[in-house]
Design a protein around this motif. Structure first.
Motif, PDB file in Angstrom:
ATOM      1  N   ASN A 225      -3.617  30.499  56.537  1.00  0.00           N
ATOM      2  CA  ASN A 225      -2.259  30.826  56.671  1.00  0.00           C
ATOM      3  C   ASN A 225      -1.838  30.374  55.453  1.00  0.00           C
ATOM      4  OD1 ASN A 225      -1.820  27.708  56.374  1.00  0.00           O
ATOM      5  ND2 ASN A 225      -2.107  27.642  58.185  1.00  0.00           N
TER       6      ASN A 225
ATOM      7  N   TRP B  73      -1.195  27.936  53.181  1.00  0.00           N
ATOM      8  CA  TRP B  73      -0.165  26.941  53.351  1.00  0.00           C
ATOM      9  C   TRP B  73      -1.491  25.082  53.843  1.00  0.00           C
ATOM     10  CZ3 TRP B  73       4.830  26.232  52.128  1.00  0.00           C
ATOM     11  CH2 TRP B  73       5.400  27.114  52.240  1.00  0.00           C
TER      12      TRP B  73
ATOM     13  N   LYS C 294       1.397  30.376  59.650  1.00  0.00           N
ATOM     14  CA  LYS C 294       1.731  28.845  60.312  1.00  0.00           C
ATOM     15  C   LYS C 294       3.816  29.173  60.616  1.00  0.00           C
ATOM     16  CE  LYS C 294       0.846  23.929  58.278  1.00  0.00           C
ATOM     17  NZ  LYS C 294       0.135  23.084  57.152  1.00  0.00           N
TER      18      LYS C 294
ATOM     19  N   ALA D 134      -8.568  14.877  55.905  1.00  0.00           N
ATOM     20  CA  ALA D 134      -8.782  16.467  55.614  1.00  0.00           C
ATOM     21  C   ALA D 134     -10.065  16.369  55.255  1.00  0.00           C
ATOM     22  CB  ALA D 134      -7.904  16.969  55.098  1.00  0.00           C
TER      23      ALA D 134
ATOM     24  N   GLY E  86      -8.321  12.617  61.643  1.00  0.00           N
ATOM     25  CA  GLY E  86      -7.269  12.767  60.856  1.00  0.00           C
ATOM     26  C   GLY E  86      -6.551  12.822  59.390  1.00  0.00           C
TER      27      GLY E  86
ATOM     28  N   HIS F 116      -4.902  17.771  63.464  1.00  0.00           N
ATOM     29  CA  HIS F 116      -3.462  17.629  63.493  1.00  0.00           C
ATOM     30  C   HIS F 116      -3.295  19.153  64.248  1.00  0.00           C
ATOM     31  CE1 HIS F 116      -4.162  20.830  60.275  1.00  0.00           C
ATOM     32  NE2 HIS F 116      -2.952  20.526  59.842  1.00  0.00           N
TER      33      HIS F 116
ATOM     34  N   GLU G  96      -8.436  13.665  46.483  1.00  0.00           N
ATOM     35  CA  GLU G  96      -7.838  12.931  45.884  1.00  0.00           C
ATOM     36  C   GLU G  96      -9.006  11.453  45.426  1.00  0.00           C
ATOM     37  OE1 GLU G  96      -7.551  13.406  49.474  1.00  0.00           O
ATOM     38  OE2 GLU G  96      -6.048  12.834  50.147  1.00  0.00           O
TER      39      GLU G  96
ATOM     40  N   ASP H  75      -7.184  26.750  55.718  1.00  0.00           N
ATOM     41  CA  ASP H  75      -7.897  26.821  53.710  1.00  0.00           C
ATOM     42  C   ASP H  75      -7.255  25.418  52.908  1.00  0.00           C
ATOM     43  OD1 ASP H  75      -4.209  27.673  52.766  1.00  0.00           O
ATOM     44  OD2 ASP H  75      -4.206  27.412  54.908  1.00  0.00           O
ATOM     45  N   ALA H  76      -6.676  25.077  53.144  1.00  0.00           N
ATOM     46  CA  ALA H  76      -6.021  23.660  52.257  1.00  0.00           C
ATOM     47  C   ALA H  76      -7.850  23.047  52.647  1.00  0.00           C
ATOM     48  CB  ALA H  76      -4.961  22.643  52.212  1.00  0.00           C
TER      49      ALA H  76
HETATM   50  C1  LIG Z   1      -7.682  12.809  53.527  1.00  0.00           C
HETATM   51  C2  LIG Z   1      -6.297  13.584  53.756  1.00  0.00           C
HETATM   52  N1  LIG Z   1      -5.603  13.619  52.546  1.00  0.00           N
HETATM   53  C3  LIG Z   1      -4.309  14.396  52.873  1.00  0.00           C
HETATM   54  C4  LIG Z   1      -4.082  14.658  54.750  1.00  0.00           C
HETATM   55  C5  LIG Z   1      -2.628  15.260  54.332  1.00  0.00           C
HETATM   56  N2  LIG Z   1      -3.164  16.783  55.107  1.00  0.00           N
HETATM   57  C6  LIG Z   1      -2.942  16.808  56.546  1.00  0.00           C
HETATM   58  S1  LIG Z   1      -2.982  17.967  57.186  1.00  0.00           S
HETATM   59  C7  LIG Z   1      -2.764  18.803  55.338  1.00  0.00           C
HETATM   60  C8  LIG Z   1      -2.778  20.255  55.023  1.00  0.00           C
HETATM   61  C9  LIG Z   1      -3.896  20.738  55.915  1.00  0.00           C
HETATM   62  O1  LIG Z   1      -3.724  22.049  55.313  1.00  0.00           O
HETATM   63  P1  LIG Z   1      -4.839  23.109  56.065  1.00  0.00           P
HETATM   64  O2  LIG Z   1      -6.647  22.551  56.602  1.00  0.00           O
HETATM   65  O3  LIG Z   1      -4.872  24.274  55.415  1.00  0.00           O
HETATM   66  O4  LIG Z   1      -4.194  23.199  58.019  1.00  0.00           O
HETATM   67  P2  LIG Z   1      -3.225  24.008  58.260  1.00  0.00           P
HETATM   68  O5  LIG Z   1      -2.144  22.978  58.382  1.00  0.00           O
HETATM   69  O6  LIG Z   1      -2.528  24.715  57.192  1.00  0.00           O
HETATM   70  O7  LIG Z   1      -3.388  24.647  59.345  1.00  0.00           O
HETATM   71  C10 LIG Z   1      -3.005  17.780  54.362  1.00  0.00           C
HETATM   72  C11 LIG Z   1      -2.675  17.754  52.908  1.00  0.00           C
HETATM   73  C12 LIG Z   1      -5.089  13.932  54.999  1.00  0.00           C
HETATM   74  N3  LIG Z   1      -4.468  14.252  56.260  1.00  0.00           N
HETATM   75  N4  LIG Z   1      -6.069  13.606  54.804  1.00  0.00           N
END
Ligand SMILES: Cc1ncc(C[n+]2csc(CCOP(=O)(O)OP(=O)(O)O)c2C)c(N)n1
Ligand SMILES: CC(=O)[C@@H](O)[C@H](O)COP(=O)(O)O
Ligand SMILES: [Mg+2]
Length: 638
Positions: A175, A177, A280, A117, A115, A74, A364, A146-147
């Motif tokens: 970041n 977040w 971010k 994570a 798409g 994203h 999940e 980080d997430a």
């Molecule tokens: C399996 C899955 N669960 C939830 C999401 C929704 N989602 C998209 S981006 C995101 C947060 C990502 O955070 P990070 O990896 O830290 O990237 P940042 O947006 O901080 O650059 C989430 C929860 C997803 N895309 N895929």
């Protein structure tokens, strides 16, 4: 005046630029992002955070020979701007335009689509091992937020890296977040490193060196700083324990530092991870002050960040408000989200029931088993996970919940076409992947009030259940103060009687289109029955029997793929009842649906009353013949 950005047709154009030009480019990209995404909507916050990182990566490495894999991707808008798609940027996430994520079919520079994570490290490791087996020398670079490290798959990959390759570069874009604030021990761990003043000061000193002298000496300083800092922290770095050499944390917006560090990392004959601290939403004050809101959103004012006020509650908000009420009345109700408190609207539930709200991170699979554990202890977990993300948890639904007949409720938001996010986010498979699971019931409301009834029904039901509901708003039906329990497996007949010439089932969000179709049939003189199935499992067998046996045509409408969907369930039921009647199923075909606007995509793929009428033409003509010969639709049972 021509901008530097407008002169870039490929990342190779960066190589000859001076640091002054690259810094100017970063400013231009930020402006381009803010103004462009203000019109199209999208993930502005994440992309503002990776401007310098992406410029530095493209300055040092050479895609498409080298490969970049972004987690979720994203945050790949900057990458798209630098890889020959700047002139298309205003089409991003628009019908027929650029996809909002990396897409292999869109560019040779998009080495891996995503798409969802947690995929980057595994994909990058697979590509690195593939390179090694082929005797390649190209670089594989995975950028993950980080997430992404709250996701189990990331750790499954980390567990394998050092044993399987000598050359992999991981960039941890930290970041702090996720969509909301990042959660869990790993977030705390990264925070401690990033906030450790010793690290920061050591790195400021090192950065100063890099800016002055650059080159090997600077890299030596950076490395020494790392050693010293590591010693100071006195804790084995989690990555080092996995056999991956850790570098950082460094300022993820310091272009000279990033470029020098990437030049150094590409010389390393061992797996490395660079911990970059970024902001971010950097460069856009509204996004810096509202990181959750500006993670991803619709069009906004390019200066104030203001967005159009909502005129109607979304299904997500109805879900969260209903759950809050259910939890107030029943202290066994608990709510679980996998890093999506905003999207699922559970951030409305949290302040009212803080001790019964759980954000488990992007996890999940864990969320579902965690829910199973809570259910064992007598709680009633409502697991709010988008339909598309719940696909990850199929085995946990089967093995941990359904097999043990545990009363977990799966609330599948974005059940149906998700629109701008495209094929990675459309929730079009959940009836297919759940219908075959024993013990589980599957519901799909036609409006907000029925969603509340279904949630209440699920709460009382002593077994697993799933409710799907679409992204955005519904027909705007008022929700009763006190929801009512539905009879499990019972459809609701909205009009018509057994013996009607045509029987139409309108499931969930497609009821409106089914009603339009019924109107067209009645205008054509046909007698019609319109039924709200409510349940994709169990199908109301008695209803299908009573209405199917004497009609001349059965039509089903669903916002779901046809293969294994609700229409298939009706077809199977008619077969079991030995009823031979013509049937038309309206739903998504066996292909991935591109991103776009829901109404336009439905028209394109035939999910409309008009298209249904065309498909039914033959069967309808036959009914007219029967009527002319004064023959009732024969009893169709074999
Ligand atoms: C399996 C899955 N669960 C939830 C999401 C929704 N989602 C998209 S981006 C995101 C947060 C990502 O955070 P990070 O990896 O830290 O990237 P940042 O947006 O901080 O650059 C989430 C929860 C997803 N895309 N895929
Ligand atoms: C990238 C990602 O997976 C999320 O940001 C997703 O785009 C959110 O989707 P909604 O906008 O439907 O909540
Ligand atoms: Mg993050």
């Amino acid at each position: 005046m021509d901008t530097i950005l407008s002169t870039i047709t490929s990342p190779a154009d960066l190589k000859s630029m001076s640091m002054v030009q690259l810094t100017q480019l970063a400013e231009e990209i930020r402006e381009r992002l803010i103004l462009g995404v203000a019109k199209t909507g999208g993930h502005i916050g994440p992309n503002l955070g990776v401007v310098e990182l992406t410029i530095a990566m493209h300055y040092v490495f050479d895609t498409p020979t080298d490969s970049f894999i972004f987690d979720v991707s994203h945050q790949a808008y900057v990458h798209k701007l630098l890889t020959g798609r700047e002139h298309l940027f205003d089409t991003i996430r628009q019908p027929g335009g650029l996809n909002g994520f990396m897409l292999r079919t869109e560019s040779e520079h998009d080495s891996y689509g995503a798409g969802h994570a947690g995929t980057a490290l595994s994909a990058a490791l697979g590509m690195a091992v593939g390179r090694d087996l082929a005797g390649g020398t190209e670089h594989i670079v995975a950028l993950a937020g980080d997430a992404a490290f709250t996701n189990g798959i990331s750790f499954e990959a980390l567990n394998n890296v050092a044993a399987q390759t000598k050359r992999l570069i991981i960039v941890l874009n930290d970041n702090e977040w996720s969509i909301d604030k990042n959660v869990g021990a790993i977030a705390e761990y990264f925070h401690k490193i990033a906030m450790n003043s010793t690290y920061v000061s050591l790195h400021d000193a090192a950065a100063g060196f890099v800016e002055k002298i650059g080159g090997k000496a600077a890299r030596h300083v950076v490395r020494r700083a790392e050693e010293a800092a590591k010693g100071l922290v006195g804790r084995g770095m989690i990555f080092e324990e996995f056999g991956i050499s850790y570098f950082g944390p460094i300022d993820g917006h310091n272009l000279p530092m990033l470029i020098e560090t990437f030049k150094f990392l590409k010389t390393q004959n061992k797996p490395v991870v660079l911990h970059a601290i970024t902001q971010k939403g950097r460069g856009f004050q509204p996004a810096l002050e509202g990181q959750k809101k500006f993670h991803g959103l619709g069009p906004y004012h390019p200066e104030t960040g203001e967005t159009k006020p909502a005129i109607q509650k979304t299904y997500s908000e109805i879900f969260a408000e209903t759950l809050t009420k259910l939890a107030t009345a029943n202290d066994k109700v608990v709510a679980i989200t996998a890093a999506m408190p905003n999207g699922t609207a559970l951030d409305l539930f949290r302040p009212v029931h803080p001790t019964r709200y759980f954000d488990v991170g992007i996890a999940e699979e864990h969320a579902v088993i965690f829910a199973a554990g809570l259910a064992i202890k007598g709680f009633k977990p409502f697991c709010a996970i988008y339909s598309t993300f719940l696909q990850r948890s199929f085995d946990q639904i089967v093995h941990d919940v359904a097999l043990q007949k545990l009363p977990v409720v799966f609330c599948m938001d974005r059940g149906g076409l998700s629109g701008d996010d495209g094929p990675t986010h459309h929730g079009l498979f959940d009836i297919s992947y759940l219908r075959g699971v024993p013990n589980l019931i599957h519901m799909d409301p036609v409006d907000e009030d029925e969603l509340a009834d279904m949630m209440y029904t699920a709460m009382l039901h002593d077994g697993p259940s799933a409710i799907r509901y679409p992204r955005g708003t519904g027909p705007g039906v008022r929700v009763k103060e006190q929801p009512v329990a539905l009879e499990i497996g019972k459809a609701k007949v909205l009009k018509g009687r057994p013996g009607a010439e045509v029987v139409v089932f309108g499931l969930g969000a497609m009821m409106a289109e089914a009603e339009r179709f019924v109107g067209m049939l009645e205008a054509g003189g046909f007698s019609v029955a319109l039924i709200n199935p409510r349940f994709a499992k169990p199908v109301d067998r008695e209803c299908v029997d009573r209405y199917g046996v004497e009609c001349g045509l059965v039509v089903t409408f669903e916002d779901h793929v046809l293969a294994g969907g609700f229409g298939s369930a009706v077809l199977e039921t008619l077969n079991e009842l030995q009823i031979d009647v013509p049937m038309v199923r309206v739903g998504w075909p066996d292909e991935f649906i591109e991103h776009g606007k829901v109404e336009a995509l439905r028209a394109k793929y035939g999910l409309t009353a008009e298209a249904a009428a065309e498909t039914c033409r033959g069967a309808l003509e036959e009914i007219v013949e029967w009527r002319a010969e004064n023959r009732r639709p024969h009893l169709s049972r074999r």
